[in-house]
Design a protein around this motif. Structure first.
Motif, PDB file in Angstrom:
ATOM      1  N   TYR A   3       0.865  -1.181   0.000  1.00 52.63           N
ATOM      2  CA  TYR A   3       0.000   0.000   0.000  1.00 52.63           C
ATOM      3  C   TYR A   3       0.900   1.229   0.000  1.00 52.63           C
ATOM      4  O   TYR A   3       2.087   1.153   0.329  1.00 52.63           O
ATOM      5  CB  TYR A   3      -0.921   0.010   1.228  1.00 52.63           C
ATOM      6  CG  TYR A   3      -0.188   0.091   2.555  1.00 52.63           C
ATOM      7  CD1 TYR A   3       0.173   1.314   3.126  1.00 52.63           C
ATOM      8  CD2 TYR A   3       0.159  -1.070   3.250  1.00 52.63           C
ATOM      9  CE1 TYR A   3       0.849   1.380   4.329  1.00 52.63           C
ATOM     10  CE2 TYR A   3       0.832  -1.013   4.462  1.00 52.63           C
ATOM     11  CZ  TYR A   3       1.168   0.214   5.006  1.00 52.63           C
ATOM     12  OH  TYR A   3       1.850   0.280   6.200  1.00 52.63           O
ATOM     13  N   ASP A   4       0.339   2.373  -0.365  1.00 54.38           N
ATOM     14  CA  ASP A   4       1.085   3.621  -0.328  1.00 54.38           C
ATOM     15  C   ASP A   4       1.227   4.068   1.122  1.00 54.38           C
ATOM     16  O   ASP A   4       0.242   4.086   1.878  1.00 54.38           O
ATOM     17  CB  ASP A   4       0.372   4.699  -1.137  1.00 54.38           C
ATOM     18  CG  ASP A   4       0.409   4.404  -2.637  1.00 54.38           C
ATOM     19  OD1 ASP A   4       1.350   3.705  -3.072  1.00 54.38           O
ATOM     20  OD2 ASP A   4      -0.511   4.857  -3.351  1.00 54.38           O
ATOM     21  N   ASP A  53      -1.309   5.961   3.303  1.00 54.15           N
ATOM     22  CA  ASP A  53      -2.642   5.367   3.458  1.00 54.15           C
ATOM     23  C   ASP A  53      -2.774   4.480   4.691  1.00 54.15           C
ATOM     24  O   ASP A  53      -3.811   3.827   4.876  1.00 54.15           O
ATOM     25  CB  ASP A  53      -2.998   4.546   2.217  1.00 54.15           C
ATOM     26  CG  ASP A  53      -3.097   5.406   0.967  1.00 54.15           C
ATOM     27  OD1 ASP A  53      -3.344   6.620   1.093  1.00 54.15           O
ATOM     28  OD2 ASP A  53      -2.920   4.853  -0.137  1.00 54.15           O
ATOM     29  N   ILE A  54      -1.767   4.444   5.541  1.00 56.93           N
ATOM     30  CA  ILE A  54      -1.764   3.475   6.638  1.00 56.93           C
ATOM     31  C   ILE A  54      -2.942   3.662   7.598  1.00 56.93           C
ATOM     32  O   ILE A  54      -3.560   2.674   8.029  1.00 56.93           O
ATOM     33  CB  ILE A  54      -0.416   3.511   7.402  1.00 56.93           C
ATOM     34  CG1 ILE A  54      -0.395   2.410   8.474  1.00 56.93           C
ATOM     35  CG2 ILE A  54      -0.129   4.881   7.985  1.00 56.93           C
ATOM     36  CD1 ILE A  54       0.959   2.220   9.121  1.00 56.93           C
ATOM     37  N   ILE A  55      -3.291   4.893   7.936  1.00 56.14           N
ATOM     38  CA  ILE A  55      -4.374   5.119   8.889  1.00 56.14           C
ATOM     39  C   ILE A  55      -5.718   4.698   8.294  1.00 56.14           C
ATOM     40  O   ILE A  55      -6.545   4.057   8.963  1.00 56.14           O
ATOM     41  CB  ILE A  55      -4.415   6.584   9.349  1.00 56.14           C
ATOM     42  CG1 ILE A  55      -3.080   6.973  10.002  1.00 56.14           C
ATOM     43  CG2 ILE A  55      -5.562   6.807  10.333  1.00 56.14           C
ATOM     44  CD1 ILE A  55      -2.695   6.148  11.201  1.00 56.14           C
ATOM     45  N   ASP A  56      -5.949   5.032   7.016  1.00 56.28           N
ATOM     46  CA  ASP A  56      -7.185   4.609   6.359  1.00 56.28           C
ATOM     47  C   ASP A  56      -7.269   3.086   6.270  1.00 56.28           C
ATOM     48  O   ASP A  56      -8.351   2.498   6.401  1.00 56.28           O
ATOM     49  CB  ASP A  56      -7.270   5.208   4.954  1.00 56.28           C
ATOM     50  CG  ASP A  56      -7.533   6.707   4.972  1.00 56.28           C
ATOM     51  OD1 ASP A  56      -8.065   7.202   5.989  1.00 56.28           O
ATOM     52  OD2 ASP A  56      -7.198   7.375   3.982  1.00 56.28           O
ATOM     53  N   LEU A  57      -6.131   2.451   6.066  1.00 57.14           N
ATOM     54  CA  LEU A  57      -6.096   0.992   6.005  1.00 57.14           C
ATOM     55  C   LEU A  57      -6.480   0.389   7.347  1.00 57.14           C
ATOM     56  O   LEU A  57      -7.264  -0.562   7.422  1.00 57.14           O
ATOM     57  CB  LEU A  57      -4.700   0.535   5.589  1.00 57.14           C
ATOM     58  CG  LEU A  57      -4.430  -0.969   5.503  1.00 57.14           C
ATOM     59  CD1 LEU A  57      -5.427  -1.646   4.564  1.00 57.14           C
ATOM     60  CD2 LEU A  57      -3.005  -1.223   5.033  1.00 57.14           C
ATOM     61  N   CYS A  58      -5.938   0.956   8.431  1.00 54.47           N
ATOM     62  CA  CYS A  58      -6.262   0.454   9.770  1.00 54.47           C
ATOM     63  C   CYS A  58      -7.737   0.687  10.096  1.00 54.47           C
ATOM     64  O   CYS A  58      -8.394  -0.185  10.685  1.00 54.47           O
ATOM     65  CB  CYS A  58      -5.377   1.132  10.810  1.00 54.47           C
ATOM     66  SG  CYS A  58      -3.639   0.670  10.716  1.00 54.47           S
ATOM     67  N   LYS A  59      -8.246   1.845   9.716  1.00 60.57           N
ATOM     68  CA  LYS A  59      -9.663   2.127   9.944  1.00 60.57           C
ATOM     69  C   LYS A  59     -10.536   1.128   9.201  1.00 60.57           C
ATOM     70  O   LYS A  59     -11.548   0.638   9.738  1.00 60.57           O
ATOM     71  CB  LYS A  59      -9.994   3.551   9.496  1.00 60.57           C
ATOM     72  CG  LYS A  59     -11.439   3.940   9.749  1.00 60.57           C
ATOM     73  CD  LYS A  59     -11.712   5.372   9.316  1.00 60.57           C
ATOM     74  CE  LYS A  59     -13.175   5.736   9.549  1.00 60.57           C
ATOM     75  NZ  LYS A  59     -13.475   7.132   9.109  1.00 60.57           N
ATOM     76  N   SER A  60     -10.147   0.789   7.980  1.00 59.29           N
ATOM     77  CA  SER A  60     -10.891  -0.184   7.200  1.00 59.29           C
ATOM     78  C   SER A  60     -10.892  -1.550   7.861  1.00 59.29           C
ATOM     79  O   SER A  60     -11.905  -2.263   7.863  1.00 59.29           O
ATOM     80  CB  SER A  60     -10.296  -0.274   5.794  1.00 59.29           C
ATOM     81  OG  SER A  60     -10.951  -1.255   5.028  1.00 59.29           O
ATOM     82  N   LEU A  65      -9.579  -5.493   1.774  1.00 66.02           N
ATOM     83  CA  LEU A  65      -8.716  -6.241   0.861  1.00 66.02           C
ATOM     84  C   LEU A  65      -8.253  -5.410  -0.324  1.00 66.02           C
ATOM     85  O   LEU A  65      -7.097  -5.516  -0.753  1.00 66.02           O
ATOM     86  CB  LEU A  65      -9.459  -7.488   0.357  1.00 66.02           C
ATOM     87  CG  LEU A  65      -9.907  -8.498   1.412  1.00 66.02           C
ATOM     88  CD1 LEU A  65     -10.715  -9.620   0.760  1.00 66.02           C
ATOM     89  CD2 LEU A  65      -8.725  -9.068   2.183  1.00 66.02           C
ATOM     90  N   LYS A  66      -9.122  -4.572  -0.860  1.00 62.94           N
ATOM     91  CA  LYS A  66      -8.805  -3.841  -2.091  1.00 62.94           C
ATOM     92  C   LYS A  66      -7.704  -2.809  -1.898  1.00 62.94           C
ATOM     93  O   LYS A  66      -7.128  -2.320  -2.888  1.00 62.94           O
ATOM     94  CB  LYS A  66     -10.058  -3.175  -2.646  1.00 62.94           C
ATOM     95  CG  LYS A  66     -10.571  -2.013  -1.804  1.00 62.94           C
ATOM     96  CD  LYS A  66     -11.866  -1.446  -2.357  1.00 62.94           C
ATOM     97  CE  LYS A  66     -12.379  -0.279  -1.531  1.00 62.94           C
ATOM     98  NZ  LYS A  66     -13.671   0.232  -2.037  1.00 62.94           N
ATOM     99  N   ARG A  67      -7.404  -2.465  -0.658  1.00 62.40           N
ATOM    100  CA  ARG A  67      -6.379  -1.459  -0.375  1.00 62.40           C
ATOM    101  C   ARG A  67      -4.965  -2.031  -0.387  1.00 62.40           C
ATOM    102  O   ARG A  67      -3.998  -1.292  -0.205  1.00 62.40           O
ATOM    103  CB  ARG A  67      -6.649  -0.814   0.985  1.00 62.40           C
ATOM    104  CG  ARG A  67      -7.992  -0.108   1.085  1.00 62.40           C
ATOM    105  CD  ARG A  67      -8.303   0.315   2.512  1.00 62.40           C
ATOM    106  NE  ARG A  67      -9.645   0.873   2.616  1.00 62.40           N
ATOM    107  CZ  ARG A  67      -9.937   2.161   2.493  1.00 62.40           C
ATOM    108  NH1 ARG A  67      -8.969   3.035   2.250  1.00 62.40           N
ATOM    109  NH2 ARG A  67     -11.176   2.598   2.609  1.00 62.40           N
ATOM    110  N   GLN A  68      -4.843  -3.358  -0.596  1.00 61.07           N
ATOM    111  CA  GLN A  68      -3.551  -4.024  -0.470  1.00 61.07           C
ATOM    112  C   GLN A  68      -3.221  -4.831  -1.719  1.00 61.07           C
ATOM    113  O   GLN A  68      -4.024  -5.653  -2.168  1.00 61.07           O
ATOM    114  CB  GLN A  68      -3.580  -4.957   0.743  1.00 61.07           C
ATOM    115  CG  GLN A  68      -3.993  -4.283   2.041  1.00 61.07           C
ATOM    116  CD  GLN A  68      -4.301  -5.292   3.109  1.00 61.07           C
ATOM    117  OE1 GLN A  68      -3.435  -6.090   3.494  1.00 61.07           O
ATOM    118  NE2 GLN A  68      -5.524  -5.296   3.610  1.00 61.07           N
TER     119      GLN A  68
END
Length: 312
Positions: free
Chosen positions: A230-231, A234-241, A274-277
């Motif tokens: 992932y970029d 984007d880590i915080i949005d990924l964790c929120k997801s 899943l789509k974020r990775q």
């Protein structure tokens, strides 16, 4: 002890992990360590343990360390044993009047050194009742040695030892539920958390773990930009997801009582996580749609099981 959260005051505390480390931009391990150590009260000292892994090789090059507190690097397999031994020696020195200062004992390990290689020493330290905190920064693979699968790796993830191809859809097994295993040790405190919002959940659980008498365990989802693909921003949005899809629920177990800390108002489908990775991009091919269904079913099963434990 009543917990309070003053974001400005907490972030103004002295950094116990110096910025001069070599961890990647967007690395979850750095965020985990900095915020866990922020939960130490300024007047307290600490001994920090560290199993071999990304965090260790990037924050410690002998004789230099990024930690402001006493630091011990040990092998992959014995972080729990090392800190339990140091805590025992400390108690003896206090009892015999040779030491008056107050110390807390915190050790960090990745999922390779915690779920797998170091599990025996972690289990032993928890079972013996040492007054220490074990923090797993869970990035879901052996990232330091080339992104090999671990028992924390989720199903269908593409890793170097479970590569996606004509004969493989990634890792075939779901991830181990280590927080539940630690709760089964009947220790005073277990918490599962990650990076969301203003880090309140991570801070509150870190403070509770550090200042609960006896053994405590924290499982912190700490994404890895290289392994998860992932970029970095984007880590915080990924964790929120991960939280909103209930892949990574926020909960704690205090003296055997399970407590759900957050329940999404509108639980998102697992595709949002899943789509974020990049490690899951193969799941979105038409021939693999059934794998997403299987992934969703496993997430739903675990979520309902957790809600029942918490009395929801």
């Amino acid at each position: 002890m009543e917990q309070k959260f003053d974001f400005k005051e907490i972030q103004a505390r002295e950094e116990r992990l110096a910025p001069g480390h070599r961890l990647c931009a967007g690395c979850g391990a750095t965020i985990a360590v900095r915020n866990v150590l922020k939960a130490l009260h300024p007047e307290d000292k600490a001994v920090i343990g560290n199993a071999t892994g990304c965090l260790e090789v990037s924050s410690f090059t002998y004789p230099y360390t990024s930690y402001q507190d006493s630091y011990i690097h040990n092998a992959f397999e014995n972080a729990g044993a090392t800190l339990s031994g140091v805590e025992t020696a400390y108690n003896y020195l206090k009892k015999t009047g040779r030491l008056e200062e107050n110390y807390k004992f915190i050790t960090f390990g990745g999922d390779g050194g915690t779920y797998d290689i170091g599990f025996q020493s972690l289990s032993g330290a928890m079972e013996r009742g040492h007054d220490m905190v074990y923090v797993c920064y869970d990035n879901g693979a052996y990232m330091n040695t080339g992104i090999q699968r671990s028992s924390a790796t989720p199903a269908y993830a593409d890793t170097t030892t479970t590569p996606v191809g004509k004969e493989s859809a990634g890792k075939p097994q779901p991830r181990k539920d280590l927080a539940a295993i630690m709760a089964a040790h009947n220790i005073p405190y277990v918490g599962q958390t990650t990076f969301i919002g203003n880090m309140k959940d991570l801070y509150m659980k870190s403070e509770a773990a550090i200042y609960t008498k006896g053994p405590a365990f924290l499982n912190v989802m700490a994404p890895c930009p290289r392994g998860w693909r992932y970029d970095a921003p984007d880590i915080i949005d990924l964790c929120k997801s991960a939280v909103e899809t209930c892949y990574w629920p926020l909960f704690e177990v205090v003296d055997g009582k399970w407590k759900l800390n957050y329940e999404p108002k509108n639980k998102l489908p697992i595709e949002d996580f899943l789509k974020r990775q990049g490690r899951f991009k193969h799941l979105f091919k038409p021939a693999n749609e059934h794998l997403i269904v299987e992934f969703q079913n496993e997430v739903d099963r675990r979520w309902e099981e957790l809600r029942q434990k918490c009395g929801a």
